[in-house]
Design a protein around this motif. Structure first.
Motif, PDB file in Angstrom:
ATOM      1  N   TYR A   1       0.849  -1.180   0.000  1.00 30.79           N
ATOM      2  CA  TYR A   1       0.000   0.000   0.000  1.00 30.79           C
ATOM      3  C   TYR A   1       0.890   1.237   0.000  1.00 30.79           C
ATOM      4  O   TYR A   1       1.758   1.393   0.858  1.00 30.79           O
TER       5      TYR A   1
ATOM      6  N   ALA B   1       0.849   8.313   2.364  1.00 29.24           N
ATOM      7  CA  ALA B   1       0.896   7.321   3.436  1.00 29.24           C
ATOM      8  C   ALA B   1       1.392   6.009   2.844  1.00 29.24           C
ATOM      9  O   ALA B   1       1.158   5.714   1.675  1.00 29.24           O
ATOM     10  N   SER B   2       2.070   5.239   3.677  1.00 27.48           N
ATOM     11  CA  SER B   2       2.541   3.935   3.218  1.00 27.48           C
ATOM     12  C   SER B   2       2.426   2.931   4.349  1.00 27.48           C
ATOM     13  O   SER B   2       2.518   3.277   5.527  1.00 27.48           O
TER      14      SER B   2
ATOM     15  N   SER C   1       3.998  13.854   5.875  1.00 29.34           N
ATOM     16  CA  SER C   1       3.482  13.231   4.655  1.00 29.34           C
ATOM     17  C   SER C   1       4.377  13.610   3.483  1.00 29.34           C
ATOM     18  O   SER C   1       4.879  14.729   3.400  1.00 29.34           O
TER      19      SER C   1
ATOM     20  N   ASP D   1      -9.058   5.850   1.557  1.00 28.15           N
ATOM     21  CA  ASP D   1      -9.156   4.394   1.576  1.00 28.15           C
ATOM     22  C   ASP D   1      -9.631   3.910   2.938  1.00 28.15           C
ATOM     23  O   ASP D   1      -9.280   4.485   3.980  1.00 28.15           O
TER      24      ASP D   1
ATOM     25  N   ARG E   1      -7.649  16.713   0.614  1.00 26.19           N
ATOM     26  CA  ARG E   1      -6.765  15.612   0.953  1.00 26.19           C
ATOM     27  C   ARG E   1      -6.009  15.856   2.262  1.00 26.19           C
ATOM     28  O   ARG E   1      -5.627  14.917   2.965  1.00 26.19           O
TER      29      ARG E   1
ATOM     30  N   ASP F   1       5.573   7.564   9.435  1.00 23.68           N
ATOM     31  CA  ASP F   1       4.132   7.784   9.315  1.00 23.68           C
ATOM     32  C   ASP F   1       3.442   7.537  10.663  1.00 23.68           C
ATOM     33  O   ASP F   1       3.839   6.660  11.425  1.00 23.68           O
TER      34      ASP F   1
ATOM     35  N   TYR G   1      -3.319  13.924   6.451  1.00 27.41           N
ATOM     36  CA  TYR G   1      -3.479  13.428   5.088  1.00 27.41           C
ATOM     37  C   TYR G   1      -4.527  12.315   5.103  1.00 27.41           C
ATOM     38  O   TYR G   1      -4.336  11.275   5.736  1.00 27.41           O
ATOM     39  N   TRP G   2      -5.636  12.566   4.393  1.00 23.64           N
ATOM     40  CA  TRP G   2      -6.737  11.605   4.321  1.00 23.64           C
ATOM     41  C   TRP G   2      -6.582  10.800   3.027  1.00 23.64           C
ATOM     42  O   TRP G   2      -6.643  11.345   1.921  1.00 23.64           O
ATOM     43  N   THR G   3      -6.388   9.491   3.168  1.00 24.44           N
ATOM     44  CA  THR G   3      -6.049   8.674   2.001  1.00 24.44           C
ATOM     45  C   THR G   3      -7.214   8.421   1.061  1.00 24.44           C
ATOM     46  O   THR G   3      -7.013   8.139  -0.118  1.00 24.44           O
TER      47      THR G   3
ATOM     48  N   ALA H   1       0.038   5.006  -2.215  1.00 24.83           N
ATOM     49  CA  ALA H   1      -0.570   5.654  -3.372  1.00 24.83           C
ATOM     50  C   ALA H   1       0.448   6.477  -4.134  1.00 24.83           C
ATOM     51  O   ALA H   1       1.509   6.845  -3.614  1.00 24.83           O
TER      52      ALA H   1
ATOM     53  N   ASN I   1      -3.073   9.801   7.766  1.00 24.09           N
ATOM     54  CA  ASN I   1      -1.702  10.002   8.233  1.00 24.09           C
ATOM     55  C   ASN I   1      -1.673  11.277   9.063  1.00 24.09           C
ATOM     56  O   ASN I   1      -1.807  12.381   8.527  1.00 24.09           O
TER      57      ASN I   1
END
Length: 567
Positions: free
Chosen positions: A305, A312-313, A372, A397, A387, A332, A393-395, A307, A368
């Motif tokens: 994961y 975020a990761s 970021s 997902d 975002r 993160d 940070y809103w993914t 993007a 996150n």
């Protein structure tokens, strides 16, 4: 031997190929060395510097299949300090023109097969380069002696130089062009190369489209960083996959969306394990299909994961349990947030088989809260603000997190359903339905309820030779202990083939628009597909025939919700 230091730019990785005469780029017509690919990139960088109008943004649109010209122009942009905008060939008319003009591309690189897409489009100030023509070859011949570093724009490439403007997919609104700089991309490629122990003996098979971030960031870049060769397939083909892998000696590939399901749907062969592949890396395969893939082909699939935006990761570790993606990446601070309350969701409760028991409470949006790597969207401040609202940070997902902090993917926020005031995640239901042995592919999505909220609908592509039995499907549903009372599909569309986008993701927009209406899906050649349904208060599925459909539509009209269908 790979350097122990992280490269600062992708240009550095391209230049490092100079003088390396081992195989570097394989394709249907032959093999090019690393040196030849660097030479081709340098020539195009020089051409780019001469062609770009003064004062223009250093952006090149690339409308190509996975031909050798795509990595050549990626390398050229890196060497020159320019950016590639990957143009999706499934876009049409004004939408296609919008993508090219929105990213301020003054040069568009394409091929003859895509020229009909551009016919009649108003593209003021855009110069067309058609790669498979004599004019293009003559133009390039003037720069045959160029070397990496000979031709640059402005101050040349640096860590903060834009390299990619890659459109992110979305179910509504125009696609957003995510900005990716050379420094972030070089670090990402180097990190993946180290994580997967990529060496010059590896061959990375690229069958996902290069206009999408997956193929570039997760396949091409780690090959560059690790000195591996790259093998190109013009377009993904499930039937040709193993033949390509064997012909190229491929050891690694990436996938997105339903590619793994298509590979599993091919007829089994006695030699399914006779190949060199050691690893597949991607998203959305699902735990059931990943296990089936490993059992049949002997290849481990690693779900990741991260993007294109870089916000975020999630990193996998050796102790990551089956079905989970891992824990938050270094630096993160990831949380699963209920978007309605802004509060963190409680931990997931999983049974001994790893099945989620409290999805309604545990599933939320992955956020996150720490630093970021998101670098913004090109000329789209509204999307950037959405975002990064509240400083997080809103993914976009959906995830859930277990008591040990491992994160599990649960779909897109667009794929959340609200059934009888209960929130459900489509991906969770899909993972359950994927256990049905007659199903080759499954997609779950919301259709509007005739009174309020949503109902669950599933599109199912059956395995070869399988027939849909409503009684058999009902028995399967009844045997699933983690299928909540609101999760069973009200409607089931039996499709001949799952409609997909150019990146092999399910075309959910077309499925939602068709809903349970008798409409053929994109690519259908035999008319509409049969739809089965459970009338309210009934336990059995029946065919949604014209008489039942008319009565159902009348109830939507009576409730004033008919206009919600077909959206």
């Amino acid at each position: 031997m790979r350097s122990t230091t992280t490269p600062e730019t992708v240009a550095e990785l391209i230049a490092s190929q100079w003088g390396d005469h081992r195989p570097g780029l394989m394709h249907a017509e032959g093999v090019l060395s690393h040196h030849r690919t660097a030479l081709a990139a340098a020539a195009r960088a020089a051409l780019l510097v001469d062609l770009l109008p003064p004062g223009a943004e250093p952006h090149i649109g690339v409308l190509l299949d996975n031909t050798t010209e795509f990595p050549f122009w990626l390398g050229a942009a890196a060497l020159a300090g320019a950016a590639v905008a990957g143009i999706n060939p499934t876009r049409r008319g004004p939408e296609l023109a919008r993508d090219i003009l929105h990213t301020d591309c003054r040069i568009l690189v394409t091929e003859r097969t895509h020229l009909p897409l551009l016919r009649g489009l108003d593209l003021p100030g855009v110069r067309l380069l058609v790669t498979d023509t004599q004019e293009y070859e003559a133009l390039l011949a003037q720069y045959a002696g160029a070397k990496p570093g000979d031709a640059t724009l402005g101050d040349g490439p640096g860590p903060s130089s834009r390299l990619l403007l890659y459109f992110t997919s979305g179910s509504t609104g125009a696609p957003k062009a995510a900005i990716c700089t050379q420094g972030r991309l070089a670090a990402a490629g180097d990190s993946l190369a180290r994580h997967f122990s990529v060496t010059p003996d590896d061959v990375h098979y690229i069958c996902m489209p290069l206009f999408h971030g997956n193929a570039v960031i997760a396949d091409w870049l780690p090959a560059l960083a690790g000195g591996a060769a790259v093998a190109l397939r013009r377009r993904f083909s499930a039937s040709a996959f193993l033949d390509d892998v064997r012909a190229y000696g491929a050891t690694y590939f990436t996938y997105v969306g339903r590619a793994v399901q298509y590979l599993l749907a091919t007829p089994p062969g006695y030699d399914d394990r006779a190949h060199t592949l050691r690893l597949g890396f991607g998203t959305e395969a699902g735990a059931v299909d990943a296990a089936r893939f490993a059992e049949r082909f002997g290849v481990r699939l690693v779900e990741g994961y991260g993007a294109t935006e870089g916000g975020a990761s999630v990193q996998r570790t050796p102790e990551t349990p089956p079905g989970a993606l891992g824990r938050a990446g270094a630096g993160d601070d990831l949380a699963v947030i209920d978007p309605e309350t802004g509060q963190e969701c409680p931990p997931a409760v999983l049974d001994p088989q790893g099945r989620l028991l409290n999805g309604a409470e545990a599933i939320g949006e992955l956020v996150n809260k720490g630093r970021s790597l998101f670098e913004g969207y090109w000329r789209n401040p509204e999307a950037e603000a959405a975002r990064t609202r509240e400083g997080w940070y809103w993914t976009g997902d959906l995830f859930f997190r277990d008591a040990e902090g491992f994160l599990y993917f649960a779909g897109r926020t667009d794929d959340r359903l609200r059934v009888d005031s209960e929130n459900l995640a489509a991906a969770v239901i899909e993972n359950i339905l994927a256990r049905w042995t007659r199903a080759a592919a499954v997609a779950v999505y919301a259709v509007p309820d005739e009174v309020a909220g949503d109902q669950v609908m599933a599109a199912v592509a059956l395995r070869e030779g399988a027939v849909f039995s409503p009684q058999g499907f009902e028995a399967f549903l009844a045997a699933q202990p983690d299928l909540g009372t609101k999760m069973a599909p009200r409607y089931v569309r039996i499709v001949r083939a799952m409609p997909v986008t150019a990146t092999n993701k399910v075309h959910r927009v077309s499925l939602r628009r068709a809903a349970f209406l008798p409409e053929p899906l994109p690519g259908a050649v035999c008319g509409p597909d049969p739809v089965w349904w459970r009338p309210p208060g009934e336990a059995s599925y029946r065919l949604l025939d014209p008489e039942a459909l008319a009565a159902l539509l009348a109830s939507y009209e009576a409730q004033g919700r008919a206009d919600l269908l077909g959206r």
